[in-house]
Design a protein around this motif. Structure first.
Motif: not given
Length: 103
Positions: A69-77
């Motif tokens: 799971d890409r960290m940027a996707s997890l933290l984008a919100p």
């Protein structure tokens, strides 16, 4: 900044115990860098719940699969540009390792 292997878990062993077969082969790697995690948590404390990251390597009938799971996707919100920059750099490092491992 390099990455460290914090833990390696043989998740396939759980399934193999039930089936008695030699498959599936499934290993979960927990990898990261404490300095990268600190940098992300400075901007978004919740980043600590996503780091270090997990990479799953599992063997299926159609071949070996790598999951991450890409960290940027997890933290984008969270909408924080600073944490996203660090997360994207971490994603790049992880994806380079995955590409090199798959080659």
């Amino acid at each position: 900044m390099g990455l460290l292997l914090f833990m390696q878990l043989d998740q396939g062993a759980v399934v193999r115990k039930e089936t008695g077969h030699e498959t599936p082969k499934m290993i979960r790697f927990v990898i990261g860098n404490p300095l990268i995690m600190k940098e992300m948590a400075k901007h978004v404390p919740d980043a600590g719940s996503y780091a270090p990251v997990t990479v799953l390597v599992d063997e299926r009938a159609d071949g070996v699969h790598l999951s991450y799971d890409r960290m940027a996707s997890l933290l984008a919100p969270y909408g924080n540009a600073e944490v996203l920059a660090v997360a994207r750099d971490l994603d790049s490092k992880i994806e380079t390792i995955l590409r090199d491992s798959a080659a």
